[in-house]
Design a protein around this motif. Structure first.
Motif, PDB file in Angstrom:
ATOM      1  N   UNK A  15       1.564   4.315   1.329  1.00 12.80           N
ATOM      2  CA  UNK A  15       2.097   4.560   2.671  1.00 12.80           C
ATOM      3  C   UNK A  15       1.403   5.766   3.301  1.00 12.80           C
ATOM      4  N   UNK A  16       1.302   6.862   2.566  1.00 12.37           N
ATOM      5  CA  UNK A  16       0.675   8.068   3.120  1.00 12.37           C
ATOM      6  C   UNK A  16      -0.812   7.845   3.371  1.00 12.37           C
ATOM      7  N   UNK A  17      -1.472   7.092   2.492  1.00  7.78           N
ATOM      8  CA  UNK A  17      -2.897   6.814   2.690  1.00  7.78           C
ATOM      9  C   UNK A  17      -3.123   6.014   3.974  1.00  7.78           C
ATOM     10  N   UNK A  18      -2.280   5.022   4.216  1.00  5.55           N
ATOM     11  CA  UNK A  18      -2.392   4.218   5.439  1.00  5.55           C
ATOM     12  C   UNK A  18      -2.075   5.067   6.675  1.00  5.55           C
ATOM     13  N   UNK A  19      -1.129   5.992   6.540  1.00  2.00           N
ATOM     14  CA  UNK A  19      -0.766   6.885   7.636  1.00  2.00           C
ATOM     15  C   UNK A  19      -1.930   7.838   7.958  1.00  2.00           C
ATOM     16  N   UNK A  20      -2.584   8.336   6.917  1.00  3.37           N
ATOM     17  CA  UNK A  20      -3.755   9.208   7.103  1.00  3.37           C
ATOM     18  C   UNK A  20      -4.851   8.450   7.846  1.00  3.37           C
ATOM     19  N   UNK A  21      -5.121   7.216   7.427  1.00  6.35           N
ATOM     20  CA  UNK A  21      -6.154   6.397   8.078  1.00  6.35           C
ATOM     21  C   UNK A  21      -5.822   6.161   9.544  1.00  6.35           C
ATOM     22  N   UNK A  22      -4.574   5.817   9.835  1.00 12.79           N
ATOM     23  CA  UNK A  22      -4.158   5.555  11.213  1.00 12.79           C
ATOM     24  C   UNK A  22      -4.167   6.836  12.038  1.00 12.79           C
ATOM     25  N   UNK A  23      -3.912   7.972  11.399  1.00 11.71           N
ATOM     26  CA  UNK A  23      -3.844   9.254  12.091  1.00 11.71           C
ATOM     27  C   UNK A  23      -5.176   9.729  12.650  1.00 11.71           C
ATOM     28  N   UNK A  24      -6.265   9.246  12.085  1.00 16.56           N
ATOM     29  CA  UNK A  24      -7.599   9.651  12.536  1.00 16.56           C
ATOM     30  C   UNK A  24      -7.787   9.311  14.009  1.00 16.56           C
ATOM     31  N   UNK A  25      -7.198   8.189  14.445  1.00 15.06           N
ATOM     32  CA  UNK A  25      -7.282   7.784  15.851  1.00 15.06           C
ATOM     33  C   UNK A  25      -5.885   7.677  16.487  1.00 15.06           C
ATOM     34  N   UNK A  26      -4.848   8.096  15.755  1.00 12.48           N
ATOM     35  CA  UNK A  26      -3.450   7.937  16.192  1.00 12.48           C
ATOM     36  C   UNK A  26      -3.156   6.481  16.557  1.00 12.48           C
ATOM     37  N   UNK A  27      -3.586   5.571  15.676  1.00 13.47           N
ATOM     38  CA  UNK A  27      -3.383   4.132  15.883  1.00 13.47           C
ATOM     39  C   UNK A  27      -1.974   3.736  15.461  1.00 13.47           C
ATOM     40  N   UNK A  28      -1.036   3.872  16.401  1.00 14.83           N
ATOM     41  CA  UNK A  28       0.363   3.599  16.110  1.00 14.83           C
ATOM     42  C   UNK A  28       0.636   2.111  15.915  1.00 14.83           C
ATOM     43  N   UNK A  29      -0.336   1.253  16.236  1.00 15.76           N
ATOM     44  CA  UNK A  29      -0.165  -0.186  16.057  1.00 15.76           C
ATOM     45  C   UNK A  29      -0.926  -0.718  14.843  1.00 15.76           C
ATOM     46  N   UNK A  30      -1.424   0.171  14.002  1.00 14.69           N
ATOM     47  CA  UNK A  30      -2.198  -0.258  12.834  1.00 14.69           C
ATOM     48  C   UNK A  30      -1.399  -1.234  11.974  1.00 14.69           C
ATOM     49  N   UNK A  31      -1.971  -2.426  11.706  1.00 15.74           N
ATOM     50  CA  UNK A  31      -1.258  -3.392  10.864  1.00 15.74           C
ATOM     51  C   UNK A  31      -1.095  -2.906   9.422  1.00 15.74           C
ATOM     52  N   UNK A  32      -1.899  -1.924   9.023  1.00 11.83           N
ATOM     53  CA  UNK A  32      -1.802  -1.394   7.660  1.00 11.83           C
ATOM     54  C   UNK A  32      -0.490  -0.662   7.406  1.00 11.83           C
ATOM     55  N   UNK A  33       0.121  -0.130   8.470  1.00 10.41           N
ATOM     56  CA  UNK A  33       1.332   0.677   8.285  1.00 10.41           C
ATOM     57  C   UNK A  33       2.452  -0.089   7.594  1.00 10.41           C
ATOM     58  N   UNK A  34       2.530  -1.396   7.805  1.00 14.49           N
ATOM     59  CA  UNK A  34       3.582  -2.196   7.198  1.00 14.49           C
ATOM     60  C   UNK A  34       3.291  -2.648   5.783  1.00 14.49           C
ATOM     61  N   UNK A  35       2.135  -2.272   5.276  1.00 10.56           N
ATOM     62  CA  UNK A  35       1.743  -2.689   3.927  1.00 10.56           C
ATOM     63  C   UNK A  35       2.648  -2.064   2.863  1.00 10.56           C
ATOM     64  N   UNK A  36       2.978  -0.776   3.043  1.00 16.02           N
ATOM     65  CA  UNK A  36       3.796  -0.069   2.050  1.00 16.02           C
ATOM     66  C   UNK A  36       5.041   0.570   2.648  1.00 16.02           C
ATOM     67  N   UNK A  37       5.292   0.331   3.937  1.00 20.14           N
ATOM     68  CA  UNK A  37       6.461   0.917   4.585  1.00 20.14           C
ATOM     69  C   UNK A  37       7.234  -0.169   5.325  1.00 20.14           C
ATOM     70  N   UNK A  38       8.547   0.010   5.400  1.00 23.78           N
ATOM     71  CA  UNK A  38       9.409  -0.928   6.099  1.00 23.78           C
ATOM     72  C   UNK A  38      10.583  -0.166   6.698  1.00 23.78           C
ATOM     73  N   UNK A  39      11.330  -0.806   7.552  1.00 25.01           N
ATOM     74  CA  UNK A  39      12.555  -0.211   8.082  1.00 25.01           C
ATOM     75  C   UNK A  39      12.333   1.116   8.788  1.00 25.01           C
ATOM     76  N   UNK A  40      13.202   2.073   8.486  1.00 22.44           N
ATOM     77  CA  UNK A  40      13.166   3.392   9.121  1.00 22.44           C
ATOM     78  C   UNK A  40      11.832   4.087   8.856  1.00 22.44           C
ATOM     79  N   UNK A  41      11.299   3.954   7.658  1.00 18.13           N
ATOM     80  CA  UNK A  41      10.020   4.603   7.328  1.00 18.13           C
ATOM     81  C   UNK A  41       8.915   4.098   8.249  1.00 18.13           C
ATOM     82  N   UNK A  42       8.835   2.787   8.417  1.00 20.60           N
ATOM     83  CA  UNK A  42       7.803   2.200   9.272  1.00 20.60           C
ATOM     84  C   UNK A  42       7.997   2.630  10.726  1.00 20.60           C
TER      85      UNK A  42
END
Length: 138
Positions: A15-42
């Protein structure tokens, strides 16, 4: 049970690795975010990235994680695992996207992170909620 603990820790790190990757461009719609996160975390990950995107910020670097399992429930066949971490954000800071300058004078540091990782119906493990405490909390 060790297999469940390993799967939960892998989901937490993922989850944190995917968040780091998305954070480089602040890609809040990154499909990777749901790979390891769900619900409130996502929701929290997406909202945080959207706020950065809206405010013209990006995140550079990486946190240093040191997670451990603090509890398993139920003990014999876990479906919920609580993880405690003392993450270090010293080299994971927000920058202005337009000029690359640091966004603020707030240094990173050691922060207590608590996370709930739950077994999903498909057998995978995902972080369902997490809380990050203030710098200096661990």
């Amino acid at each position: 049970m060790d297999k469940a603990k390993q799967a939960a820790l892998a989901a937490y790190r993922g989850m944190w690795q995917d968040f780091v990757s998305a954070g480089i461009t602040s890609d809040w719609q990154s499909p990777k975010l749901g790979q390891y996160a769900t619900g409130i975390a996502l929701t929290n990950l997406s909202r945080s990235l959207y706020a950065d995107h809206y405010n013209g910020l990006v995140t550079k670097g990486e946190p240093v994680l040191n997670p451990s399992v603090s509890s398993v429930d139920p003990p014999d066949d876990p479906t919920k695992i609580i993880i405690a971490d003392c993450g270090d954000s010293t080299h994971w800071l927000k920058y202005r996207a337009d000029n690359g300058q640091l966004a603020d004078n707030e240094p990173g540091g050691h922060q207590l992170i608590n996370a709930i990782v739950q077994k999903q119906v498909d057998g995978s493990w995902k972080v369902s909620d997490y809380g990050v405490h203030d710098v200096g909390s661990c």
